[in-house]
Design an enzyme around this catalytic site. Structure first.
Site, PDB file in Angstrom:
ATOM      1  N   ASP A  21       0.640  -0.964  -0.300  1.00  0.00           N
ATOM      2  CA  ASP A  21      -0.294   0.289  -0.427  1.00  0.00           C
ATOM      3  C   ASP A  21       0.341   1.383  -0.055  1.00  0.00           C
ATOM      4  O   ASP A  21       1.853   0.767   0.506  1.00  0.00           O
ATOM      5  CB  ASP A  21      -1.107  -0.515   1.809  1.00  0.00           C
ATOM      6  CG  ASP A  21      -1.837   0.485   0.914  1.00  0.00           C
ATOM      7  OD1 ASP A  21      -2.635   1.148   0.279  1.00  0.00           O
ATOM      8  OD2 ASP A  21      -2.811   1.136   2.207  1.00  0.00           O
ATOM      9  N   GLY A  22       0.588   2.392  -0.850  1.00  0.00           N
ATOM     10  CA  GLY A  22       1.109   4.194  -0.447  1.00  0.00           C
ATOM     11  C   GLY A  22       1.002   4.283  -1.745  1.00  0.00           C
ATOM     12  O   GLY A  22       1.973   5.577  -1.661  1.00  0.00           O
ATOM     13  N   ASN A  23       1.328   3.505  -2.894  1.00  0.00           N
ATOM     14  CA  ASN A  23       1.899   3.982  -4.411  1.00  0.00           C
ATOM     15  C   ASN A  23       1.440   4.932  -4.935  1.00  0.00           C
ATOM     16  O   ASN A  23       1.859   6.107  -4.708  1.00  0.00           O
ATOM     17  CB  ASN A  23       1.347   2.905  -5.655  1.00  0.00           C
ATOM     18  CG  ASN A  23       1.527   2.206  -5.323  1.00  0.00           C
ATOM     19  OD1 ASN A  23       2.873   1.251  -4.761  1.00  0.00           O
ATOM     20  ND2 ASN A  23       0.974   0.993  -6.024  1.00  0.00           N
ATOM     21  N   ARG A  25      -0.239   7.682  -2.695  1.00  0.00           N
ATOM     22  CA  ARG A  25       0.706   9.014  -2.138  1.00  0.00           C
ATOM     23  C   ARG A  25       2.267   9.125  -1.974  1.00  0.00           C
ATOM     24  O   ARG A  25       2.311  10.375  -2.370  1.00  0.00           O
ATOM     25  CB  ARG A  25       0.684   8.237   0.198  1.00  0.00           C
ATOM     26  CG  ARG A  25      -0.550   8.369   0.919  1.00  0.00           C
ATOM     27  CD  ARG A  25      -1.247   7.425   1.747  1.00  0.00           C
ATOM     28  NE  ARG A  25      -1.206   6.108   1.654  1.00  0.00           N
ATOM     29  CZ  ARG A  25      -1.558   5.458   2.451  1.00  0.00           C
ATOM     30  NH1 ARG A  25      -1.064   5.963   4.080  1.00  0.00           N
ATOM     31  NH2 ARG A  25      -1.902   4.481   2.400  1.00  0.00           N
ATOM     32  N   HIS A  38       2.708   3.613  -9.001  1.00  0.00           N
ATOM     33  CA  HIS A  38       1.945   2.452  -8.979  1.00  0.00           C
ATOM     34  C   HIS A  38       3.294   1.774  -9.701  1.00  0.00           C
ATOM     35  O   HIS A  38       3.996   0.670 -10.063  1.00  0.00           O
ATOM     36  CB  HIS A  38       1.137   1.776 -10.120  1.00  0.00           C
ATOM     37  CG  HIS A  38      -0.712   2.410  -9.364  1.00  0.00           C
ATOM     38  ND1 HIS A  38      -0.751   1.819  -7.645  1.00  0.00           N
ATOM     39  CD2 HIS A  38      -1.835   3.130  -9.445  1.00  0.00           C
ATOM     40  CE1 HIS A  38      -1.835   2.243  -7.526  1.00  0.00           C
ATOM     41  NE2 HIS A  38      -1.987   2.847  -8.454  1.00  0.00           N
ATOM     42  N   SER A  71      -7.388  -5.680  -5.899  1.00  0.00           N
ATOM     43  CA  SER A  71      -8.548  -6.023  -4.643  1.00  0.00           C
ATOM     44  C   SER A  71      -9.875  -5.630  -5.149  1.00  0.00           C
ATOM     45  O   SER A  71      -9.962  -4.681  -6.401  1.00  0.00           O
ATOM     46  CB  SER A  71      -8.795  -4.878  -3.570  1.00  0.00           C
ATOM     47  OG  SER A  71      -9.484  -3.675  -3.232  1.00  0.00           O
ATOM     48  N   ARG A  77     -12.193   1.891  -7.929  1.00  0.00           N
ATOM     49  CA  ARG A  77     -10.981   3.754  -8.505  1.00  0.00           C
ATOM     50  C   ARG A  77     -11.653   4.286  -9.855  1.00  0.00           C
ATOM     51  O   ARG A  77     -12.303   3.561 -10.558  1.00  0.00           O
ATOM     52  CB  ARG A  77      -9.820   3.101  -8.721  1.00  0.00           C
ATOM     53  CG  ARG A  77      -9.427   2.861  -7.057  1.00  0.00           C
ATOM     54  CD  ARG A  77      -7.518   2.517  -6.448  1.00  0.00           C
ATOM     55  NE  ARG A  77      -7.462   1.843  -5.631  1.00  0.00           N
ATOM     56  CZ  ARG A  77      -6.346   2.247  -4.586  1.00  0.00           C
ATOM     57  NH1 ARG A  77      -5.347   2.712  -5.496  1.00  0.00           N
ATOM     58  NH2 ARG A  77      -5.832   1.700  -4.127  1.00  0.00           N
ATOM     59  N   LEU A 137      11.361 -20.408  -4.777  1.00  0.00           N
ATOM     60  CA  LEU A 137       9.842 -19.771  -4.015  1.00  0.00           C
ATOM     61  C   LEU A 137       8.595 -19.686  -5.103  1.00  0.00           C
ATOM     62  O   LEU A 137       8.691 -19.542  -6.119  1.00  0.00           O
ATOM     63  CB  LEU A 137      10.108 -17.959  -3.580  1.00  0.00           C
ATOM     64  CG  LEU A 137       9.025 -16.791  -3.508  1.00  0.00           C
ATOM     65  CD1 LEU A 137       9.362 -17.677  -2.076  1.00  0.00           C
ATOM     66  CD2 LEU A 137       9.662 -15.593  -3.740  1.00  0.00           C
ATOM     67  N   ARG A 194       2.271  -4.647   6.501  1.00  0.00           N
ATOM     68  CA  ARG A 194       1.220  -3.943   5.368  1.00  0.00           C
ATOM     69  C   ARG A 194       2.416  -2.929   5.360  1.00  0.00           C
ATOM     70  O   ARG A 194       2.585  -2.063   6.287  1.00  0.00           O
ATOM     71  CB  ARG A 194       0.312  -3.404   6.140  1.00  0.00           C
ATOM     72  CG  ARG A 194      -0.811  -2.668   5.356  1.00  0.00           C
ATOM     73  CD  ARG A 194      -2.475  -2.394   5.871  1.00  0.00           C
ATOM     74  NE  ARG A 194      -3.084  -1.021   4.530  1.00  0.00           N
ATOM     75  CZ  ARG A 194      -4.233  -1.126   4.116  1.00  0.00           C
ATOM     76  NH1 ARG A 194      -4.834  -2.592   4.748  1.00  0.00           N
ATOM     77  NH2 ARG A 194      -4.754  -0.513   3.435  1.00  0.00           N
ATOM     78  N   GLU A 213       1.418 -13.497  11.541  1.00  0.00           N
ATOM     79  CA  GLU A 213       2.045 -12.415  12.795  1.00  0.00           C
ATOM     80  C   GLU A 213       2.107 -10.991  11.709  1.00  0.00           C
ATOM     81  O   GLU A 213       1.791 -11.399  10.425  1.00  0.00           O
ATOM     82  CB  GLU A 213       3.343 -12.459  13.346  1.00  0.00           C
ATOM     83  CG  GLU A 213       3.736 -14.048  14.101  1.00  0.00           C
ATOM     84  CD  GLU A 213       3.273 -13.252  15.554  1.00  0.00           C
ATOM     85  OE1 GLU A 213       3.149 -12.434  16.090  1.00  0.00           O
ATOM     86  OE2 GLU A 213       3.191 -14.606  16.781  1.00  0.00           O
TER      87      GLU A 213
HETATM   88  C1  IPE Z   1      -5.074  -2.706  -0.273  1.00  0.00           C
HETATM   89  O1  IPE Z   1      -5.107  -1.693  -0.439  1.00  0.00           O
HETATM   90  C2  IPE Z   1      -5.438  -3.330  -1.389  1.00  0.00           C
HETATM   91  C3  IPE Z   1      -4.321  -3.535  -1.765  1.00  0.00           C
HETATM   92  C4  IPE Z   1      -2.913  -3.464  -1.505  1.00  0.00           C
HETATM   93  C5  IPE Z   1      -4.085  -4.306  -4.164  1.00  0.00           C
HETATM   94  P1  IPE Z   1      -6.469  -0.498  -0.633  1.00  0.00           P
HETATM   95  O2  IPE Z   1      -5.496   1.506  -0.657  1.00  0.00           O
HETATM   96  O3  IPE Z   1      -7.319  -0.892  -1.345  1.00  0.00           O
HETATM   97  O4  IPE Z   1      -6.484  -0.750   0.621  1.00  0.00           O
HETATM   98  P2  IPE Z   1      -7.886   0.066   1.759  1.00  0.00           P
HETATM   99  O5  IPE Z   1      -8.448   1.410   0.020  1.00  0.00           O
HETATM  100  O6  IPE Z   1      -7.210   1.266   2.270  1.00  0.00           O
HETATM  101  O7  IPE Z   1      -8.942  -0.635   2.655  1.00  0.00           O
HETATM  102  C1  IPE Z   2      -2.083   0.188  -3.656  1.00  0.00           C
HETATM  103  O1  IPE Z   2      -1.153   1.595  -3.316  1.00  0.00           O
HETATM  104  C2  IPE Z   2      -1.855  -0.388  -4.961  1.00  0.00           C
HETATM  105  C3  IPE Z   2      -3.009  -0.653  -4.992  1.00  0.00           C
HETATM  106  C4  IPE Z   2      -4.349  -0.577  -4.437  1.00  0.00           C
HETATM  107  C5  IPE Z   2      -3.861  -1.275  -6.607  1.00  0.00           C
HETATM  108  P1  IPE Z   2      -2.488   2.511  -2.913  1.00  0.00           P
HETATM  109  O2  IPE Z   2      -2.750   2.913  -4.295  1.00  0.00           O
HETATM  110  O3  IPE Z   2      -3.851   2.127  -2.552  1.00  0.00           O
HETATM  111  O4  IPE Z   2      -1.710   4.161  -2.741  1.00  0.00           O
HETATM  112  P2  IPE Z   2      -2.449   4.886  -1.450  1.00  0.00           P
HETATM  113  O5  IPE Z   2      -3.016   3.989  -1.054  1.00  0.00           O
HETATM  114  O6  IPE Z   2      -3.366   5.464  -2.327  1.00  0.00           O
HETATM  115  O7  IPE Z   2      -0.894   5.595  -1.333  1.00  0.00           O
HETATM  116 MG    MG Z   3      -4.213   2.473  -0.827  1.00  0.00          MG
END
Ligand code: IPE
Ligand code: IPE
Ligand code: MG
Length: 250
Positions: A21-23, A25, A38, A71, A77, A137, A194, A213
């Site tokens: 997560d965080g791409n 941001r 991404h 997901s 989106r 792996l 995460r 964990e």
């Molecule tokens: C979870 O991240 C899904 C993936 C990393 C693919 P999201 O950014 O979609 O999750 P929420 O919306 O913050 O719960």
């Molecule tokens: C996770 O990064 C990648 C996917 C869910 C596809 P996000 O796109 O959710 O990044 P944030 O949460 O907006 O920073």
């Molecule tokens: Mg996210």
């Protein structure tokens, strides 16, 4: 024995699951389009897969790496972002097949196949096929994945077995459920990481992580490095996993 084995005390997780997560941001912080976040995230996938393949080979673990890449909820989106992500999966699988072969990585996918563009499915099947005899792996991409959908699909499959007289309702146990999930045959994750600081599961592997964990890193996925992974692994090696029992050392 290398320093790394000492560092982990010989206790590496057999299965690591990651919510990448965080791409978004990361991109917004640089004034860039989310799609570029991404793209940067895909580079981190390469780094972390390669590092896990190396750890598997040299330190005997992990055997499984399962990455949450899209997901079922992510369809909400904007169309342009979803299209950019789908294009990236195509390119990632096309480009990474050679690296997977070099690193003896076996590719796998979990998630529903409906709604995925045909080009994504083509690359996915090609990658599954080309890497199927690799013995290192196992890399699983959770792509169009939702845990509640997975559990619902499992319930449906078990109900069909029961209706066909192939299983009696009182024979259904936890193993039956596990065997009917997309992850059938895989051990449950020992460690769930995460990135980007959010303290939630977001519909990921709900059944499978019952005793995993948890490690939440504040680092945004595109900035996540081998060193951050090592930090999570060191933390894991120091955990006392009791599974409901008492600590045998006390
Ligand atoms: C979870 O991240 C899904 C993936 C990393 C693919 P999201 O950014 O979609 O999750 P929420 O919306 O913050 O719960
Ligand atoms: C996770 O990064 C990648 C996917 C869910 C596809 P996000 O796109 O959710 O990044 P944030 O949460 O907006 O920073
Ligand atoms: Mg996210």
């Amino acid at each position: 024995m290398s320093d790394k084995v000492d560092q982990f005390g010989g206790r590496l997780p057999r299965h690591i699951a990651i919510i990448m997560d965080g791409n978004g941001r990361w991109a917004l912080g640089r004034g860039l389009d989310r799609a570029l976040g991404h793209r940067a995230g895909a580079k981190t996938v390469r780094t972390i897969v390669t590092e896990c393949a190396r750890l598997h080979k040299e330190n005997g673990g992990p055997d499984y790496l399962t990455l949450y890449s899209f997901s079922m909820e992510n369809w909400k989106r904007p169309i342009a972002e979803v299209a950019a992500l789908m294009q990236m999966y195509i390119e990632y699988m096309r480009l990474e097949r050679a690296t997977m072969m070099e690193n003896n990585v076996r590719f796998h996918q979990i998630g529903r196949l409906d709604h995925l563009p045909p080009e994504v499915l083509d690359e996915m099947y090609a990658t599954l096929d080309e890497t199927k005899n690799n013995t290192g792996l196992t890399l699983t991409l959770a792509l169009n994945y939702g845990s509640r959908a997975e559990i619902t699909d499992a319930v449906r499959a078990i109900a069909k077995l029961a209706a066909a007289g192939k299983i009696r309702p009182d024979q259904i146990d936890e193993q039956t459920v596990s065997d009917n999930l997309y992850t059938a045959g895989m051990p449950d994750p020992d460690l769930l990481i995460r990135t980007a600081g959010e303290m939630r599961i977001s519909n990921y592997l709900l059944w499978q992580i019952s005793y995993a964990e948890l490690f939440v890193s504040p680092v945004l996925w595109p900035d996540f490095t081998e060193a951050h992974l090592q930090e999570a692994l060191v933390s894991f090696s120091q955990r006392n996993r009791r599974f409901g029992a008492l600590d045998p050392a006390k």
